[in-house]
Design an enzyme around this catalytic site. Structure first.
Site, mmCIF file in Angstrom:
data_model
loop_
_atom_site.group_PDB
_atom_site.id
_atom_site.type_symbol
_atom_site.label_atom_id
_atom_site.label_comp_id
_atom_site.label_asym_id
_atom_site.label_seq_id
_atom_site.Cartn_x
_atom_site.Cartn_y
_atom_site.Cartn_z
ATOM 1 N N ARG A 85 40.261 42.908 39.605
ATOM 2 C CA ARG A 85 39.765 43.077 40.983
ATOM 3 C C ARG A 85 39.342 41.702 41.488
ATOM 4 O O ARG A 85 38.757 40.920 40.747
ATOM 5 C CB ARG A 85 38.572 44.036 41.010
ATOM 6 N N CYS A 86 39.653 41.460 42.776
ATOM 7 C CA CYS A 86 39.274 40.146 43.316
ATOM 8 C C CYS A 86 37.770 39.972 43.248
ATOM 9 O O CYS A 86 37.275 38.868 43.055
ATOM 10 C CB CYS A 86 39.775 39.994 44.744
ATOM 11 N N ARG A 96 34.016 45.016 47.458
ATOM 12 C CA ARG A 96 34.654 44.874 48.757
ATOM 13 C C ARG A 96 34.092 45.883 49.757
ATOM 14 O O ARG A 96 33.860 45.573 50.910
ATOM 15 C CB ARG A 96 36.157 45.094 48.582
ATOM 16 N N GLU A 143 43.445 36.946 52.191
ATOM 17 C CA GLU A 143 42.419 37.423 51.247
ATOM 18 C C GLU A 143 42.909 37.003 49.872
ATOM 19 O O GLU A 143 43.832 37.616 49.334
ATOM 20 C CB GLU A 143 42.294 38.939 51.288
ATOM 21 N N ASN A 186 47.022 45.153 42.847
ATOM 22 C CA ASN A 186 45.877 45.893 42.290
ATOM 23 C C ASN A 186 45.384 47.046 43.164
ATOM 24 O O ASN A 186 44.804 47.997 42.645
ATOM 25 C CB ASN A 186 44.736 44.942 41.882
HETATM 26 P P1 NAP Z 1 50.352 37.535 44.099
HETATM 27 O O1 NAP Z 1 51.162 37.234 42.911
HETATM 28 O O2 NAP Z 1 49.908 36.415 44.981
HETATM 29 O O3 NAP Z 1 51.199 38.600 44.972
HETATM 30 C C1 NAP Z 1 50.694 39.161 46.145
HETATM 31 C C2 NAP Z 1 51.835 39.617 47.006
HETATM 32 O O4 NAP Z 1 52.611 38.499 47.415
HETATM 33 C C3 NAP Z 1 52.801 40.580 46.311
HETATM 34 O O5 NAP Z 1 53.178 41.561 47.240
HETATM 35 C C4 NAP Z 1 53.974 39.670 45.980
HETATM 36 O O6 NAP Z 1 55.186 40.362 45.855
HETATM 37 C C5 NAP Z 1 53.981 38.791 47.199
HETATM 38 N N1 NAP Z 1 54.714 37.531 47.068
HETATM 39 C C6 NAP Z 1 55.077 36.854 45.951
HETATM 40 N N2 NAP Z 1 55.725 35.720 46.280
HETATM 41 C C7 NAP Z 1 55.758 35.662 47.627
HETATM 42 C C8 NAP Z 1 56.269 34.733 48.566
HETATM 43 N N3 NAP Z 1 56.892 33.615 48.205
HETATM 44 N N4 NAP Z 1 56.119 35.005 49.877
HETATM 45 C C9 NAP Z 1 55.491 36.116 50.283
HETATM 46 N N5 NAP Z 1 54.983 37.041 49.442
HETATM 47 C C10 NAP Z 1 55.110 36.806 48.138
HETATM 48 O O7 NAP Z 1 49.015 38.332 43.705
HETATM 49 P P2 NAP Z 1 48.870 39.593 42.733
HETATM 50 O O8 NAP Z 1 49.085 39.156 41.332
HETATM 51 O O9 NAP Z 1 49.667 40.733 43.273
HETATM 52 O O10 NAP Z 1 47.323 39.959 42.953
HETATM 53 C C11 NAP Z 1 46.302 39.348 42.230
HETATM 54 C C12 NAP Z 1 45.597 38.300 43.079
HETATM 55 O O11 NAP Z 1 45.196 38.863 44.310
HETATM 56 C C13 NAP Z 1 44.323 37.798 42.420
HETATM 57 O O12 NAP Z 1 44.243 36.410 42.576
HETATM 58 C C14 NAP Z 1 43.223 38.494 43.204
HETATM 59 O O13 NAP Z 1 41.988 37.824 43.186
HETATM 60 C C15 NAP Z 1 43.831 38.536 44.569
HETATM 61 N N6 NAP Z 1 43.223 39.581 45.389
HETATM 62 C C16 NAP Z 1 42.422 39.189 46.427
HETATM 63 C C17 NAP Z 1 41.789 40.153 47.196
HETATM 64 C C18 NAP Z 1 40.897 39.760 48.330
HETATM 65 O O14 NAP Z 1 40.598 40.612 49.139
HETATM 66 N N7 NAP Z 1 40.440 38.523 48.424
HETATM 67 C C19 NAP Z 1 41.983 41.520 46.914
HETATM 68 C C20 NAP Z 1 42.814 41.862 45.852
HETATM 69 C C21 NAP Z 1 43.430 40.897 45.094
HETATM 70 P P3 NAP Z 1 55.825 40.673 44.392
HETATM 71 O O15 NAP Z 1 54.896 41.625 43.739
HETATM 72 O O16 NAP Z 1 57.142 41.236 44.719
HETATM 73 O O17 NAP Z 1 55.889 39.352 43.675
#
Ligand code: NAP
Length: 496
Positions: free
Chosen positions: A297-298, A451, A264, A169
């Site tokens: 957004r988180c 954030r 995060e 995102n």
């Molecule tokens: P995600 O599916 O967990 O992916 C995040 C990252 O992890 C991507 O770069 C992904 O790569 C990678 N990844 C996937 N499998 C992995 C593995 N086995 N080992 C290491 N890395 C791996 O999350 P998303 O869908 O991109 O983002 C949405 C989530 O992020 C939501 O839950 C949101 O709340 C959270 N978020 C939190 C914050 C915060 O600051 N707390 C900020 C923004 C978003 P690929 O894309 O190649 O799969």
């Protein structure tokens, strides 16, 4: 245009190269990872699918480069970061264009993300020279039983190789929020960008390349997280992991080695609305907080907990504002754009259908075309509905009517998540008490969760994360304290 002009060397044919050892490389795998445009649902870009051998090499050269970088004067590190920030901001247009195509970010927000990222990098440089230039001086006789014979000096030293994994995102902003602190603190960085958002991240990395950082210090390996993720996060050459994303982070924290983790993760940010709240202010914040970037957004408002006595009026005000949101392609800068993938859209639809089956009130008709979901406000949601607890990451907002503030706090605290929360009231004393009672890393009073600004501390409790971010905290997290103790002989006489 992406992949042209100063960015021409980052692409080879129609596949974007990965960056390691100071240059742009084609993977020996011969394979690419397709990046699907969420709007057209067709392949828009391709990136290299890096092999484990290529990951090993990137980590090895990061290790070598870091040793020299740690000895590079702080002011020189800062100077290069300022240069990278300027290049990034100068070339915001092609990078923003990638964000529009890869993650369907509305055009204006895409530009904002890049500019904010440049500012973040500059701030890291400024903050780093200040806080890393300071240490502590302690004397031994402040602890019982000790003479004044030991002088202790502390300084902050880098950790080594930092692995950075941001989510889709904010693929640029949440990458530089790791790169900036790591680099100013004397670490090297290996970035694994999200698949959707990888091309924007590669463009951003090129800005660091053009700034002239030593080769190997920054690298960017591309590939699906499900394929190279475990290899990266369990790699013995990695000294710190900074991850932003969903539940994947929980799995990583169980698998990784004994290295500092910055996690995060997800959130189910609650908005508690009291009877005395300014309902126009609440409605404006709920719509902005809940529906910006289509709720992806988180810190989006993910559940509104509204006192029954004002719920009817507030829901009407929110509904009126939702009706004015524009829905369509990101190129037209619409408020609501397609969500990231078809499976995300299916997941959101599952939550909506569950709420429908269990009797939630639909303030609008549910509508979906491909990945595009029209904004939806659900009233009279109850806690037996999945949407009460799960993170839709889409333009759907549940309203739960409550009969007491305690009920709202109880709902908020029963969540596995604890990222942010907010409370709307004109009574600051009540707001402070509610803030103390909410089990979240941050509570916003009279504003939606957010954030930024990026130097504020930012942290999640429970399943929402490990550690605290924000520029200063991230710089500190990416260092270790080193102490040197000067031992004097025990005085056998008094001086002077
Ligand atoms: P995600 O599916 O967990 O992916 C995040 C990252 O992890 C991507 O770069 C992904 O790569 C990678 N990844 C996937 N499998 C992995 C593995 N086995 N080992 C290491 N890395 C791996 O999350 P998303 O869908 O991109 O983002 C949405 C989530 O992020 C939501 O839950 C949101 O709340 C959270 N978020 C939190 C914050 C915060 O600051 N707390 C900020 C923004 C978003 P690929 O894309 O190649 O799969």
């Amino acid at each position: 245009m992406s992949g042209s002009g100063i960015f021409a060397e980052i692409i080879d044919g129609d596949v974007f190269n990965y960056y390691a050892d100071g240059k742009w490389n084609k993977s020996s795998s011969g394979k690419f990872v397709p990046i699907i445009n969420p709007t057209t649902r067709k392949i828009h870009f391709k990136v290299q699918a890096c092999t484990q051998e290529e990951v090993n090499k990137a980590i090895e050269s990061a290790k070598i480069a870091q040793k020299l970088w740690a000895k590079t004067p702080l002011w020189k590190r800062a100077e290069l970061l300022h240069k990278a920030a300027a290049i990034l901001k100068e070339h915001k247009a092609p990078i923003a264009e990638c964000l529009v195509k890869e993650i369907a970010k509305p055009a204006k927000d895409a530009v904002t993300e890049v500019v904010r990222s440049g500012d973040l990098v500059s701030y890291c440089a400024e903050e780093g020279v200040r806080i890393l230039g300071e240490g502590k001086f302690l004397v031994s006789d402040s602890f019982p039983g000790n003479e004044r014979t030991k002088y202790c000096l502390t300084s902050k030293i880098p950790l080594g190789v930092v692995l950075a994994i941001p989510p889709f995102n904010y693929p640029v902003n949440l990458a530089v929020s790791k790169i900036g602190p790591a680099i100013i603190a004397g670490n090297s960085i290996v970035l694994k960008p999200p698949t959707q958002g990888a091309v924007a991240a590669l463009h951003m990395v090129h800005c660091f390349h053009l700034a002239g950082f030593p080769k190997g210090l920054i690298s960017c390996v591309t590939g699906k997280g499900s394929e190279i993720g475990d290899f990266l996060t369990m790699h013995p050459g990695v000294n710190c992991i900074s991850f932003t994303g969903g539940d994947t982070g929980i799995a990583i924290s169980k698998k990784s080695a004994m290295v500092p983790l910055q996690m995060e993760l997800g959130g189910k940010d609650a908005c508690i609305v009291l009877e005395d709240a300014d309902l126009d202010l609440v409605a404006a914040n709920i719509v902005k907080g809940g529906f910006s970037y289509s709720g992806q957004r988180c810190t989006a408002v993910k559940v509104a907990l509204v006192m029954e006595s004002v719920a009817e009026t507030l829901v009407k005000k929110i509904k009126d504002k939702v009706a004015k949101l524009t829905v369509g392609p990101p190129e037209d800068d619409c408020d609501i754009t397609p969500v990231i993938t078809e499976s995300s859209a299916n997941f959101i639809e599952g939550l909506v259908m569950d709420a429908k089956k269990k009797g939630a009130t639909f303030c609008q008709e549910y509508r979906r075309e491909g990945n595009l979901i029209w904004p939806l406000l659900l009233d009279n949601v109850r806690s037996d509905m999945r949407i009460s607890w799960e993170e839709p990451f889409g333009p759907v907002l549940p309203v739960i009517r409550i009969n007491s503030v305690e009920e709202g706090i109880r709902h908020c605290n029963a969540s596995n998540f604890g990222l942010q929360g907010c409370v709307f009231t004109k009574d600051i004393n009540k707001a402070m008490l509610i803030s103390d009672a909410m089990e979240t890393g941050t509570v916003q009073i009279n504003s939606a969760p957010a954030r930024g600004p990026d130097h504020f501390p930012f942290q999640g409790l429970k399943d929402s994360g490990i550690g605290s971010q924000g520029i200063t905290n991230s710089i500190n997290m990416m260092t270790k304290i080193k102490t040197t103790v000067i031992n004097l002989p025990t005085p056998s006489y008094t001086m002077g």
